[in-house]
Design an enzyme around this catalytic site. Structure first.
Site, short mmCIF file in Angstrom:
data_model
loop_
_atom_site.label_atom_id
_atom_site.label_comp_id
_atom_site.label_asym_id
_atom_site.label_seq_id
_atom_site.Cartn_x
_atom_site.Cartn_y
_atom_site.Cartn_z
N HIS A 106 0.74 -0.99 -0.03
CA HIS A 106 -0.05 0.08 0.14
C HIS A 106 0.82 1.32 0.12
O HIS A 106 0.57 2.27 0.74
CB HIS A 106 -0.87 -0.10 1.27
CG HIS A 106 -2.03 -0.98 1.11
ND1 HIS A 106 -2.43 -1.57 -0.19
CD2 HIS A 106 -2.83 -1.68 2.04
CE1 HIS A 106 -3.45 -2.39 0.14
NE2 HIS A 106 -3.81 -2.35 1.47
N HIS A 180 -9.85 2.26 0.20
CA HIS A 180 -9.94 1.20 1.08
C HIS A 180 -10.95 1.46 2.33
O HIS A 180 -10.69 1.11 3.54
CB HIS A 180 -8.45 1.19 1.85
CG HIS A 180 -7.92 -0.33 2.31
ND1 HIS A 180 -8.67 -0.83 3.46
CD2 HIS A 180 -6.99 -1.00 1.65
CE1 HIS A 180 -7.95 -1.95 3.28
NE2 HIS A 180 -7.03 -2.03 2.35
N GLU A 318 -11.62 -3.42 -2.98
CA GLU A 318 -10.47 -2.56 -3.62
C GLU A 318 -10.19 -2.85 -4.89
O GLU A 318 -9.69 -3.70 -5.31
CB GLU A 318 -9.17 -2.72 -2.76
CG GLU A 318 -9.45 -2.73 -1.36
CD GLU A 318 -8.02 -3.39 -0.54
OE1 GLU A 318 -6.88 -3.13 -0.84
OE2 GLU A 318 -8.39 -4.56 0.35
C1 GLA Z 1 -5.32 -5.09 2.05
C2 GLA Z 1 -4.55 -6.38 2.08
C3 GLA Z 1 -4.80 -6.87 3.34
C4 GLA Z 1 -4.63 -6.01 4.50
C5 GLA Z 1 -5.32 -4.94 4.34
C6 GLA Z 1 -4.98 -3.82 5.55
O1 GLA Z 1 -6.62 -5.58 1.90
O2 GLA Z 1 -4.77 -7.24 1.08
O3 GLA Z 1 -3.76 -8.10 3.36
O4 GLA Z 1 -3.20 -5.44 4.42
O5 GLA Z 1 -5.05 -4.38 2.99
O6 GLA Z 1 -4.71 -4.30 6.61
#
Ligand code: GLA
Length: 353
Positions: A106, A180, A318
């Protein structure tokens, strides 16, 4: 409709942060801050006309400045994982922070979810809108090129939270912007999301290794717990630990290869919560969607009104390019070149059944 703003606090380096309240003609309300482009609340009606806030979040800015699992944020420069924090572009190897052992996640230590965006409130024919802008300097978090990004949130009068992203760069760079929010259509403080019925418009997904990096395969969902082509409860197969992919994710934390192949704005998924009647459709121009069921939530985040967010109390949809795209030659490219404009549109549309 209206859009108003008020101060939300200051960052440690003294930057002023605001929070905007967007209200559409039907009384839906979205609150969005220019810190991280975070949607802090989203109030939508149920079958009985009663409104509930359907996204997890905090009451104050500090909640978002402190460590949290990307509640409501715009994620970038590259959302999702890059294997071992390394990629090669135009003959040069780049090294990024390892913030999700052993991978990069991220956007790094200070991703787009932790920066202050400039903001402009706009009243459009479709509904109230908030335009956010951020220029990510060359080398920020290890990524090449100055990336000038815009995100426009519109709360439309047909009850859709629409997110339009755009970006240009002065050097080739990977880019994968996403949103997110953790949704719970029963209400952010109601409990787990296991009885939501989900449809994902995808015949395939990208299986991963145990660190959630795709192995490069595009696998048919047929006969697996990943088959959501007909609406199925999240909880129906989420604990099937005979399935290696479910085991690796601790539930769902995977990228679905949407049937939408050519970048058209098309239906990716639907979510239905029977008790309240709330129904959410997700539409996107993106080729993939990470469906994440809040498997890492463990009650350590205390949110709005003192709500304790426990295991699987929210899910994320997402929309994105596939994880680890910079290292996966057979995935759609996530490289933006100078002279090109990156665009992605995603909409979360609310109604009741
Ligand atoms: C995304 C990732 C997850 C986790 C979340 C935040 O969805 O794929 O594995 O890292 O973000 O906790």
């Amino acid at each position: 409709m209206s859009i108003t703003s008020k101060p939300f606090g200051q960052t440690a380096d003294g930057k002023q942060v605001d929070i905007f309240t967007l209200t559409n003609n039907n009384g839906l309300v979205a609150q969005i801050t220019n810190f991280g482009g975070i949607v802090t609340s989203l109030s939508v009606p149920g079958r009985d006309g009663k409104f509930a806030d359907v996204v997890l979040g905090f009451d104050d800015l500090d909640g978002y400045i402190n460590e949290h699992p990307y509640f409501g944020a715009i994620v970038g420069r590259v959302g999702n994982r890059i294997a071992k924090g390394k990629f090669t572009l135009e003959g040069k190897e780049y090294t990024l922070a390892i913030n999700n052992r052993p991978n990069h996640l991220h956007g790094g230590l200070k991703g787009f979810d932790k920066v202050v965006w400039t903001s402009q409130a706009i009243e459009t024919a479709e509904g109230p809108a908030l335009r956010l802008m951020y220029t990510s300097p060359d080398g920020e978090e290890g990524y090449p090129g100055t990336l000038t990004c815009g995100v426009t949130y519109t709360l439309t009068n047909d009850n859709t939270l629409k997110i339009e992203y755009d970006a240009v760069t002065d050097k080739a760079t990977p880019i994968n912007l996403t949103h997110h929010s953790y949704f719970n259509l029963a209400g952010h403080d109601v409990g787990d999301i296991l009885s939501h019925e989900v449809m994902i418009n995808a015949d395939n997904f990208t299986p991963t290794d145990k660190t959630l990096i795709p192995n490069g395969e595009i696998r048919d969902v047929e006969g697996t717990p990943m088959d959501f082509r007909t609406p199925t409860e999240i909880g129906a197969r989420i604990n099937n630990d005979k399935d290696q992919q479910i085991k690796f994710g601790g539930g769902y934390d995977h990228n679905w290869v949407l049937n939408n192949k050519d970048g058209q704005f098309a239906l990716a998924a639907t979510f239905y919560e029977k008790t309240s009647g709330r129904f959410m459709e997700v539409l996107t121009t993106e080729p993939g969607m990470q469906f994440y069921t809040g498997n890492f939530l463990d009650g350590s985040n205390v949110g709005k009104g003192g709500a304790v967010y426990k295991h699987r109390n929210g899910f994320c949809a997402e929309t994105q390019h596939f994880p680890d795209s910079p290292n996966q030659p057979n995935f759609p490219t996530a490289i933006l070149h100078p002279g090109q404009t990156y665009k992605q549109i995603t909409a979360y549309r609310f109604s009741t059944k």
